[in-house]
Design an enzyme around this catalytic site. Sequence first.
Site, PDB file in Angstrom:
ATOM      1  N   HIS A  54      90.979  51.204  35.777  1.00  0.00           N
ATOM      2  CA  HIS A  54      92.252  50.516  36.047  1.00  0.00           C
ATOM      3  C   HIS A  54      93.413  51.501  35.995  1.00  0.00           C
ATOM      4  O   HIS A  54      93.245  52.663  35.605  1.00  0.00           O
ATOM      5  CB  HIS A  54      92.459  49.351  35.086  1.00  0.00           C
ATOM      6  CG  HIS A  54      92.559  49.713  33.639  1.00  0.00           C
ATOM      7  ND1 HIS A  54      91.505  50.232  32.923  1.00  0.00           N
ATOM      8  CD2 HIS A  54      93.601  49.649  32.766  1.00  0.00           C
ATOM      9  CE1 HIS A  54      91.884  50.445  31.664  1.00  0.00           C
ATOM     10  NE2 HIS A  54      93.162  50.118  31.554  1.00  0.00           N
ATOM     11  N   HIS A  56      96.224  51.895  34.220  1.00  0.00           N
ATOM     12  CA  HIS A  56      96.986  52.328  33.052  1.00  0.00           C
ATOM     13  C   HIS A  56      96.844  53.839  32.844  1.00  0.00           C
ATOM     14  O   HIS A  56      95.782  54.418  33.061  1.00  0.00           O
ATOM     15  CB  HIS A  56      96.541  51.568  31.805  1.00  0.00           C
ATOM     16  CG  HIS A  56      96.966  50.127  31.824  1.00  0.00           C
ATOM     17  ND1 HIS A  56      96.426  49.179  30.985  1.00  0.00           N
ATOM     18  CD2 HIS A  56      97.882  49.464  32.586  1.00  0.00           C
ATOM     19  CE1 HIS A  56      96.985  48.002  31.231  1.00  0.00           C
ATOM     20  NE2 HIS A  56      97.865  48.158  32.199  1.00  0.00           N
ATOM     21  N   ASP A  58      96.475  55.849  30.429  1.00  0.00           N
ATOM     22  CA  ASP A  58      95.465  56.438  29.561  1.00  0.00           C
ATOM     23  C   ASP A  58      94.061  56.350  30.152  1.00  0.00           C
ATOM     24  O   ASP A  58      93.085  56.764  29.517  1.00  0.00           O
ATOM     25  CB  ASP A  58      95.507  55.815  28.156  1.00  0.00           C
ATOM     26  CG  ASP A  58      95.264  54.321  28.140  1.00  0.00           C
ATOM     27  OD1 ASP A  58      95.643  53.630  29.111  1.00  0.00           O
ATOM     28  OD2 ASP A  58      94.701  53.820  27.150  1.00  0.00           O
ATOM     29  N   HIS A  59      93.970  55.846  31.377  1.00  0.00           N
ATOM     30  CA  HIS A  59      92.695  55.836  32.094  1.00  0.00           C
ATOM     31  C   HIS A  59      92.797  56.573  33.435  1.00  0.00           C
ATOM     32  O   HIS A  59      91.884  57.296  33.818  1.00  0.00           O
ATOM     33  CB  HIS A  59      92.214  54.398  32.310  1.00  0.00           C
ATOM     34  CG  HIS A  59      91.893  53.689  31.036  1.00  0.00           C
ATOM     35  ND1 HIS A  59      90.612  53.549  30.561  1.00  0.00           N
ATOM     36  CD2 HIS A  59      92.691  53.122  30.107  1.00  0.00           C
ATOM     37  CE1 HIS A  59      90.631  52.913  29.388  1.00  0.00           C
ATOM     38  NE2 HIS A  59      91.893  52.653  29.100  1.00  0.00           N
ATOM     39  N   HIS A 112      92.949  42.138  32.273  1.00  0.00           N
ATOM     40  CA  HIS A 112      93.712  43.221  31.660  1.00  0.00           C
ATOM     41  C   HIS A 112      94.658  43.810  32.701  1.00  0.00           C
ATOM     42  O   HIS A 112      95.844  44.016  32.431  1.00  0.00           O
ATOM     43  CB  HIS A 112      92.754  44.280  31.128  1.00  0.00           C
ATOM     44  CG  HIS A 112      93.414  45.384  30.366  1.00  0.00           C
ATOM     45  ND1 HIS A 112      93.980  45.197  29.125  1.00  0.00           N
ATOM     46  CD2 HIS A 112      93.603  46.695  30.674  1.00  0.00           C
ATOM     47  CE1 HIS A 112      94.495  46.346  28.699  1.00  0.00           C
ATOM     48  NE2 HIS A 112      94.279  47.269  29.629  1.00  0.00           N
ATOM     49  N   ASP A 134      88.857  48.501  29.945  1.00  0.00           N
ATOM     50  CA  ASP A 134      89.556  47.698  28.942  1.00  0.00           C
ATOM     51  C   ASP A 134      89.351  46.203  29.161  1.00  0.00           C
ATOM     52  O   ASP A 134      90.187  45.386  28.756  1.00  0.00           O
ATOM     53  CB  ASP A 134      91.051  48.024  28.947  1.00  0.00           C
ATOM     54  CG  ASP A 134      91.345  49.377  28.312  1.00  0.00           C
ATOM     55  OD1 ASP A 134      90.392  50.066  27.916  1.00  0.00           O
ATOM     56  OD2 ASP A 134      92.533  49.744  28.236  1.00  0.00           O
ATOM     57  N   HIS A 173      87.626  52.243  24.790  1.00  0.00           N
ATOM     58  CA  HIS A 173      88.273  52.627  23.529  1.00  0.00           C
ATOM     59  C   HIS A 173      87.324  52.403  22.355  1.00  0.00           C
ATOM     60  O   HIS A 173      86.447  51.542  22.391  1.00  0.00           O
ATOM     61  CB  HIS A 173      89.542  51.790  23.281  1.00  0.00           C
ATOM     62  CG  HIS A 173      90.663  52.074  24.224  1.00  0.00           C
ATOM     63  ND1 HIS A 173      91.632  53.011  23.969  1.00  0.00           N
ATOM     64  CD2 HIS A 173      90.966  51.530  25.431  1.00  0.00           C
ATOM     65  CE1 HIS A 173      92.500  53.028  24.977  1.00  0.00           C
ATOM     66  NE2 HIS A 173      92.113  52.137  25.873  1.00  0.00           N
TER      67      HIS A 173
END
Length: 244
Positions: A54, A56, A58-59, A112, A134, A173
């Site tokens: 996705h 975001h 941090d990905h 998400h 996530d 995570h």
Amino acid sequence: MKILHIPCLGDNYAYLIIDESSKEAAAVDPVEPEKVLGVANENGVDLKMVLTTHHHWDHAGGNERMKQLVPGIKVYGGSIDNVKGCTDKLENGDKLTLGADVNILSLHTPCHTNGHISYYVTCKEEDPAVFTGDTLFIAGCGRFFEGTAEQMYQSLCVTLGSLPKPTRVYCGHEYTLKNLQFALTVEPENAKTAQKLSWAQNQQKGNLPTIPSTIEEELETNPFMRVDLPELRVLSKSAFLPKA
């Protein structure tokens, strides 16, 4: 097929999926591209593609840099998810191949984010694996940033919950300990949850990961994949009743 987990940032996981016969590899959510590429080089594999769950940061935040480090690499992401650096957009049910033996199926698992993709990976006679970003965590699920509870139910209990029970679950995570602690408050009599919590605590003490889980274990211990059970609904409601 070989799967390597690569801790990134504070509690993220990136992954390398390796087709051992061809030494070709795919990177899942390589937010620290130099680190991921270093692991690929250590294992003598040729990085062919990035699988982004996705948008975001941090990905997907390492995608542009990965394209610089590996010219011509394909970067896959959901067609409606606006993934940074995406070169090839995926729809639900799209199929990819890695090397000679690894097959990858794109599963749209929204909530998400609207375009979140999970990647279901199979290889000959081995147990399959799914990379859930996530959407599904071990004993938990992602926050509802862009979607609805109905979408999360469909993603968890229908799309992912219908995968073969031995399917290995690799999430985005390391949230397992807190998730299991919460799960035990929802189902205090669930012995499998208590056992897994004890195991996770020992893993943490040894600085070891808690991935992978399996779909079977999630169906036994993850309260968000057990919402169809009448006893869990009763327990969940009672947790929110005012105390005398």
